[in-house]
Scaffold this motif. Structure first.
Motif, mmCIF file in Angstrom:
data_model
loop_
_atom_site.group_PDB
_atom_site.id
_atom_site.type_symbol
_atom_site.label_atom_id
_atom_site.label_comp_id
_atom_site.label_asym_id
_atom_site.label_seq_id
_atom_site.Cartn_x
_atom_site.Cartn_y
_atom_site.Cartn_z
ATOM 1 N N ALA A 128 -29.767 -27.442 -68.069
ATOM 2 C CA ALA A 128 -29.439 -26.015 -68.079
ATOM 3 C C ALA A 128 -29.160 -25.472 -69.468
ATOM 4 N N THR A 129 -28.776 -26.344 -70.410
ATOM 5 C CA THR A 129 -28.282 -25.855 -71.701
ATOM 6 C C THR A 129 -29.103 -26.269 -72.919
ATOM 7 N N LYS A 134 -40.289 -22.276 -72.358
ATOM 8 C CA LYS A 134 -40.362 -21.697 -71.027
ATOM 9 C C LYS A 134 -41.826 -21.497 -70.654
ATOM 10 N N GLU A 149 -40.586 -18.856 -63.611
ATOM 11 C CA GLU A 149 -40.397 -19.381 -64.965
ATOM 12 C C GLU A 149 -39.626 -20.698 -64.918
ATOM 13 N N TYR A 150 -40.054 -21.664 -65.748
ATOM 14 C CA TYR A 150 -39.428 -22.977 -65.791
ATOM 15 C C TYR A 150 -39.023 -23.302 -67.226
ATOM 16 N N LEU A 151 -37.769 -23.701 -67.394
ATOM 17 C CA LEU A 151 -37.287 -24.148 -68.698
ATOM 18 C C LEU A 151 -37.608 -25.630 -68.846
ATOM 19 N N ARG A 231 -33.001 -23.130 -56.546
ATOM 20 C CA ARG A 231 -32.529 -23.062 -57.931
ATOM 21 C C ARG A 231 -31.017 -22.881 -57.987
ATOM 22 N N GLY A 233 -28.801 -21.477 -61.040
ATOM 23 C CA GLY A 233 -28.917 -20.930 -62.382
ATOM 24 C C GLY A 233 -30.366 -20.955 -62.831
ATOM 25 N N ASN A 234 -30.590 -21.473 -64.023
ATOM 26 C CA ASN A 234 -31.947 -21.517 -64.577
ATOM 27 C C ASN A 234 -32.641 -22.843 -64.331
ATOM 28 N N ASP A 236 -34.583 -25.335 -61.837
ATOM 29 C CA ASP A 236 -35.309 -25.520 -60.586
ATOM 30 C C ASP A 236 -34.989 -26.922 -60.066
#
Length: 518
Positions: A128-129, A134, A149-151, A231, A233-234, A236
């Motif tokens: 997450a951090t 992306k 969108e995937y980080l 999900r 937060g950001n 998946d």
């Protein structure tokens, strides 16, 4: 790449096709062509939605998946006990004394709970951090063609993991050998966690109304999943659990076993009055014993490092894969990623270590060992570059391709101007690169690697070959399923694709079709 107008047409198809009166306004030849293209893509999107929503009973339906959900934990427990207590020899699982002797080796402990859950929490926090790129996933039919969108920061978290593990081990705060010392209890915690997350996810999805492609069977929906894109937060969760958890744990199990083997062999030399050879670095500031780990265990460390590192360095390709695009997050993916992959694919490693603990290490000829190292690396090259070619081609079609330099970037991993078949559906079927040789060539390479993991252990136990046997069954099922769905989706275009690329893994398409009709 898909033009913006094409991607817009896909999104529009989910809410309804354009009215015919709109098409009549396009009178010039150029405009008529655009109209036909838009209609083709819209029809393809409409078919995509229909295919995505259709429920196919697999794995024997509700009864079959119920048996799998009960059977997998029992099978994993049984095989682990055979390794831990019976030196890798299969035993009668119906005998009470077998479980009486073996159960204590897999009972969850407080330490195991802390180790496993702390690892999961740390993996979530870094996912997450940590910095990363992306990328956009495939258009999701159930979301009207929206691209999520995937980080992708897997490579950054991977390097952090390696540095942290080295620091914890050398400082003595958490020796890496603790992992293999606690492997049985950690496995049980992982299996319990997989079940808890499966049930919790199913309930939350139903309560929040986030279900997708549901059947009329609760057991089947628990197994296949109720939610498509969970999900927090950001992050998946489906991609996170597939990449960050299983392959990292698998590597650290093998690394733990290799370090344990090194320490055992050093201690034996010291007890025998032999002074182990020292390696000196930085002018004598750093000294360590020469590596005493056996070649087979070093082979497993390399094999599992290659797999884990490939997942991290190529994470941007994962959002376009079938698991992320189509499969829901249920027991099949949750349990297998949290517990099944790391704690059953490690059987060759555990077998080799247990042999070493008994002072009966596996002895292989130098020529045999070298040939397996070469086979592993060659198969890895085909597997890595084939996956890169396919997923990068797919990303290029959707405008999501990002060039990266994460180590190692192997030659021929990206195709430039490859050949392909343009389908009436609107998609393109790759016929260039490795994919011009066989439609599932990455499966062939994957199976060769899986077989090498067993061959490095010798032939005194069947258990190290569980992975290749299980994986073969999974791939046979997946190849058949993919063939049926591609035929349904692309129709005559898929027939032409099979004609141009007649081989599927190591079999001809004709063989596959004949077997299907038997």
């Amino acid at each position: 790449m898909l033009l913006q107008s094409e991607r817009g047409s896909f999104r529009g198809a989910a809410g309804g096709l354009r009215k015919r009166s709109d098409c009549k306004l396009l009178t010039s030849p150029a405009r008529r062509t655009k109209s036909l293209n838009a209609t083709t893509v819209s029809e393809g999107a409409k078919k995509e939605i229909a295919c995505d929503s259709k429920v196919h009973y697999e794995f024997g339906g509700p009864l079959g998946v119920s048996a799998l959900m009960v059977g997998f934990p029992l099978l994993m427990s049984y095989l682990y006990i055979c390794l831990a207590v019976n030196h890798g020899h299969l035993q009668n699982p119906l005998r009470w004394d077998f479980w009486e002797r073996g159960a204590p080796t897999i009972i969850p402990t407080q330490r195991a709970i802390i180790i496993y859950l702390s690892f999961n929490v740390f993996q979530y926090v870094t996912a997450a951090t940590m910095p990363g790129i992306k990328v956009m996933g495939m258009p999701v039919p159930s979301l009207g063609g929206k691209q999520l969108e995937y980080l992708c920061n897997g490579i950054a978290t991977w390097y952090v993991d390696l540095v942290l593990v080295a620091a914890l081990h050398t400082s003595g705060w958490f020796p890496i050998t603790t992992v293999v010392d606690e492997i049985g209890p950690i496995m049980s915690v992982a299996m319990l966690w997989g079940v808890i997350v499966t049930i919790g996810t199913y309930i939350v999805a139903c309560v929040l109304g986030r279900t997708h492609r549901m059947s009329e069977s609760i057991p089947y929906d628990i197994f296949m999943g109720a939610i498509l894109n969970p999900r927090i937060g950001n992050v998946d969760l489906k991609m996170w659990s597939e990449i960050r958890i299983p392959w990292k744990i698998l590597f650290f199990i093998s690394l733990s076993a290799a370090v344990k083997d090194h320490e055992i062999n050093v201690e034996r030399e010291l007890q025998a009055g032999i002074t182990p050879e020292l390696w000196s670095f930085s002018g004598g500031l750093i000294e360590m014993y020469k590596v005493k780990t056996s070649s087979p265990l070093l082979f497993m460390v390399l094999a599992h490092f290659l797999y884990a590192n490939a997942c991290m360095k190529g994470e941007e390709c994962i959002p376009t894969t079938w698991d992320i695009f189509y499969e829901k997050w249920g027991y099949m993916l949750i349990f297998w990623n949290f517990a099944g992959v790391p704690f059953s694919y490690c059987y060759p490693t555990l077998y080799l270590l247990n042999r070493s603990l008994k002072n009966e290490p596996v002895h292989l000829t130098t020529a045999y060992t070298i040939s397996l190292f070469i086979t592993l690396l060659a198969a890895y090259y085909v597997w890595d570059t084939a996956n890169s070619q396919k997923n990068r081609f797919r990303m290029m079609q959707h405008g999501t391709y990002v060039h990266r330099r994460a180590f190692p970037q192997l030659p021929w991993g990206t195709l430039h101007n490859p050949t392909y078949i343009k389908t009436k559906h609107g998609s393109k079927l790759l016929t260039g690169g490795w994919w011009g040789l066989a439609r599932k060539i990455h499966y062939t390479a994957d199976l060769v690697m899986a077989l090498s993991w067993g061959l490095i252990t010798g032939f005194d136990s069947y258990i190290p070959y569980f992975y290749v046997a299980f994986f073969s069954a999974v791939l046979v099922h997946r190849v058949g399923r993919d063939h049926v769905r591609c035929k349904e989706k692309y129709g005559a275009d898929f027939d032409e694709y099979c004609r141009q690329v007649p081989y599927q893994c190591d079999e001809t398409s004709e063989t596959i079709r004949k077997r299907k009709h038997v």
